[in-house]
Design an enzyme around this catalytic site. Structure first.
Site, PDB file in Angstrom:
ATOM      1  CG  ASP A  20      -1.813   1.102   1.402  1.00 25.33           C
ATOM      2  OD1 ASP A  20      -1.655   2.118   0.675  1.00 25.33           O
ATOM      3  OD2 ASP A  20      -2.723   1.017   2.238  1.00 25.33           O
ATOM      4  CB  ILE A  21       1.285   4.042  -2.429  1.00 25.91           C
ATOM      5  CG1 ILE A  21       2.352   5.093  -2.712  1.00 25.91           C
ATOM      6  CG2 ILE A  21      -0.082   4.700  -2.439  1.00 25.91           C
ATOM      7  CD1 ILE A  21       3.191   4.803  -3.889  1.00 25.91           C
ATOM      8  N   GLY A  29      -9.127   4.994  -5.770  1.00 29.08           N
ATOM      9  CA  GLY A  29      -7.821   4.339  -5.897  1.00 29.08           C
ATOM     10  C   GLY A  29      -6.767   4.930  -4.973  1.00 29.08           C
ATOM     11  CG  ASP A  40      -6.440  11.344  -5.949  1.00 24.31           C
ATOM     12  OD1 ASP A  40      -5.723  11.958  -5.134  1.00 24.31           O
ATOM     13  OD2 ASP A  40      -7.190  11.905  -6.759  1.00 24.31           O
ATOM     14  CB  SER A  50      -2.138   5.387 -16.351  1.00 18.25           C
ATOM     15  OG  SER A  50      -2.076   6.791 -16.472  1.00 18.25           O
ATOM     16  N   GLY A  81      -5.190   1.779 -13.077  1.00 24.04           N
ATOM     17  CA  GLY A  81      -6.461   1.497 -12.400  1.00 24.04           C
ATOM     18  C   GLY A  81      -7.606   2.128 -13.176  1.00 24.04           C
ATOM     19  CE1 TYR A 102      -8.310   9.065 -14.904  1.00 26.55           C
ATOM     20  CE2 TYR A 102      -6.042   9.808 -15.060  1.00 26.55           C
ATOM     21  CZ  TYR A 102      -7.367  10.064 -14.760  1.00 26.55           C
ATOM     22  OH  TYR A 102      -7.736  11.315 -14.329  1.00 26.55           O
TER      23      TYR A 102
HETATM   24  N1  AR6 Z   1      -1.337   1.528  -2.958  1.00 27.94           N
HETATM   25  C1  AR6 Z   1      -0.709   1.208  -4.110  1.00 27.94           C
HETATM   26  N2  AR6 Z   1      -1.371   0.996  -5.273  1.00 27.94           N
HETATM   27  C2  AR6 Z   1      -2.713   1.097  -5.249  1.00 27.94           C
HETATM   28  C3  AR6 Z   1      -3.443   1.439  -4.083  1.00 27.94           C
HETATM   29  C4  AR6 Z   1      -2.693   1.659  -2.894  1.00 27.94           C
HETATM   30  N3  AR6 Z   1      -3.275   1.992  -1.744  1.00 27.94           N
HETATM   31  N4  AR6 Z   1      -4.773   1.481  -4.413  1.00 27.94           N
HETATM   32  C5  AR6 Z   1      -4.863   1.184  -5.727  1.00 27.94           C
HETATM   33  N5  AR6 Z   1      -3.634   0.940  -6.238  1.00 27.94           N
HETATM   34  P1  AR6 Z   1      -5.654   4.361  -9.713  1.00 27.94           P
HETATM   35  P2  AR6 Z   1      -5.087   5.789 -12.240  1.00 27.94           P
HETATM   36  C6  AR6 Z   1      -3.232   0.599  -7.629  1.00 27.94           C
HETATM   37  O1  AR6 Z   1      -7.044   4.070 -10.153  1.00 27.94           O
HETATM   38  O2  AR6 Z   1      -5.379   4.591 -13.045  1.00 27.94           O
HETATM   39  C7  AR6 Z   1      -8.488   8.392  -9.255  1.00 27.94           C
HETATM   40  O3  AR6 Z   1      -9.884   8.504  -9.118  1.00 27.94           O
HETATM   41  C8  AR6 Z   1      -4.319   0.174  -8.606  1.00 27.94           C
HETATM   42  O4  AR6 Z   1      -4.579  -1.209  -8.457  1.00 27.94           O
HETATM   43  O5  AR6 Z   1      -5.412   4.790  -8.318  1.00 27.94           O
HETATM   44  O6  AR6 Z   1      -3.854   6.593 -12.555  1.00 27.94           O
HETATM   45  C9  AR6 Z   1      -7.812   9.729  -9.519  1.00 27.94           C
HETATM   46  O7  AR6 Z   1      -8.478  10.796  -8.865  1.00 27.94           O
HETATM   47  C10 AR6 Z   1      -3.667   0.497  -9.939  1.00 27.94           C
HETATM   48  O8  AR6 Z   1      -2.787  -0.562 -10.335  1.00 27.94           O
HETATM   49  O9  AR6 Z   1      -4.984   5.512 -10.648  1.00 27.94           O
HETATM   50  C11 AR6 Z   1      -7.875   9.852 -11.000  1.00 27.94           C
HETATM   51  O10 AR6 Z   1      -9.096  10.439 -11.420  1.00 27.94           O
HETATM   52  C12 AR6 Z   1      -2.805   1.715  -9.657  1.00 27.94           C
HETATM   53  O11 AR6 Z   1      -2.710   1.777  -8.224  1.00 27.94           O
HETATM   54  C13 AR6 Z   1      -7.782   8.427 -11.496  1.00 27.94           C
HETATM   55  O12 AR6 Z   1      -8.226   7.617 -10.417  1.00 27.94           O
HETATM   56  C14 AR6 Z   1      -3.375   3.038 -10.168  1.00 27.94           C
HETATM   57  O13 AR6 Z   1      -4.793   3.044 -10.028  1.00 27.94           O
HETATM   58  C15 AR6 Z   1      -6.370   8.015 -11.819  1.00 27.94           C
HETATM   59  O14 AR6 Z   1      -6.364   6.739 -12.349  1.00 27.94           O
END
Ligand code: AR6
Length: 178
Positions: free
Chosen positions: A17-18, A39, A41, A125, A127, A129
């Site tokens: 978890d980041i 996600g 964020d 990107s 998740g 995206y």
């Molecule tokens: N720690 C590490 N990785 C994670 C965690 C965590 N706690 N939670 C999810 N991931 P995403 P994006 C992974 O959707 O695709 C938001 O609504 C997840 O499985 O967080 O860049 C923003 O506000 C995936 O592999 O980011 C933007 O609108 C990766 O992190 C949009 O989503 C990225 O998933 C950005 O989308």
């Protein structure tokens, strides 16, 4: 956990978890409007507390895709959050590879600007995206390795991968690049 040396620097892959990372900076997967979403964020704003959004609102109006902005990290262990905006995946032919590479590179440049020694990235990107994991891993790892060879800092770059599939994909891709 996987750890490799790129010159004097260390590149790590961990599953986790980041928001739990103790690196000096962690990177957020943000959107152009810098409005907290889901996600990574959502997790960062929830755990880090309201000061992060207050600082974003005070300093920035938005952040174009491929760029990054920086704030403090509120209640998190890190000192800084680098909010990077990766591209929304369409078909892979709409500039997504370049924009994704640019999001990583600009985050690393921000880290240098703030003398950050250690930084954790999520898989930007991949998740909400919709970027295909393997393609995103290639770009992420190539961009970071190239940057570390050129700049010799930050001393530690850690990819924090959520779930086994993501971790394994990054591990496989890293093995092909070394
Ligand atoms: N720690 C590490 N990785 C994670 C965690 C965590 N706690 N939670 C999810 N991931 P995403 P994006 C992974 O959707 O695709 C938001 O609504 C997840 O499985 O967080 O860049 C923003 O506000 C995936 O592999 O980011 C933007 O609108 C990766 O992190 C949009 O989503 C990225 O998933 C950005 O989308």
């Amino acid at each position: 956990m996987k750890k490799v040396k790129i010159g004097e620097c260390v590149l790590e892959l961990v599953q986790g978890d980041i928001t739990e990372q103790d690196t000096e900076a962690i990177v957020n997967a943000a959107n152009e409007r810098l409005i907290p979403g889901g996600g990574v964020d959502g997790a960062i704003h929830k755990k880090g507390g309201p000061s992060i959004l207050e600082e974003l609102r005070a300093k920035y109006t938005h952040c174009p895709t491929g760029q990054a902005v920086i704030t403090g990290a509120g209640n998190l262990k890190a000192k800084y959050i680098i909010h990077a905006v990766g591209p929304i995946y369409k078909d892979g032919k709409s500039g997504e590879p370049e924009l994704l590479a640019s999001a990583y590179k600009n985050s690393l440049l921000k880290a240098l600007e703030y003398n950050v020694d250690s930084i954790s990235f999520p898989a930007l990107s991949t998740g909400a995206y919709g970027y295909p994991l393997k393609d995103a891993a290639q770009i992420a790892l190539k961009t970071v390795i190239e940057f570390l060879k050129e700049n010799k800092k930050p001393k530690l770059v850690r990819f924090v991968l959520w779930g086994e599939e993501s971790y394994k994909t990054f591990e496989e891709v890293l093995n092909t690049l070394l």
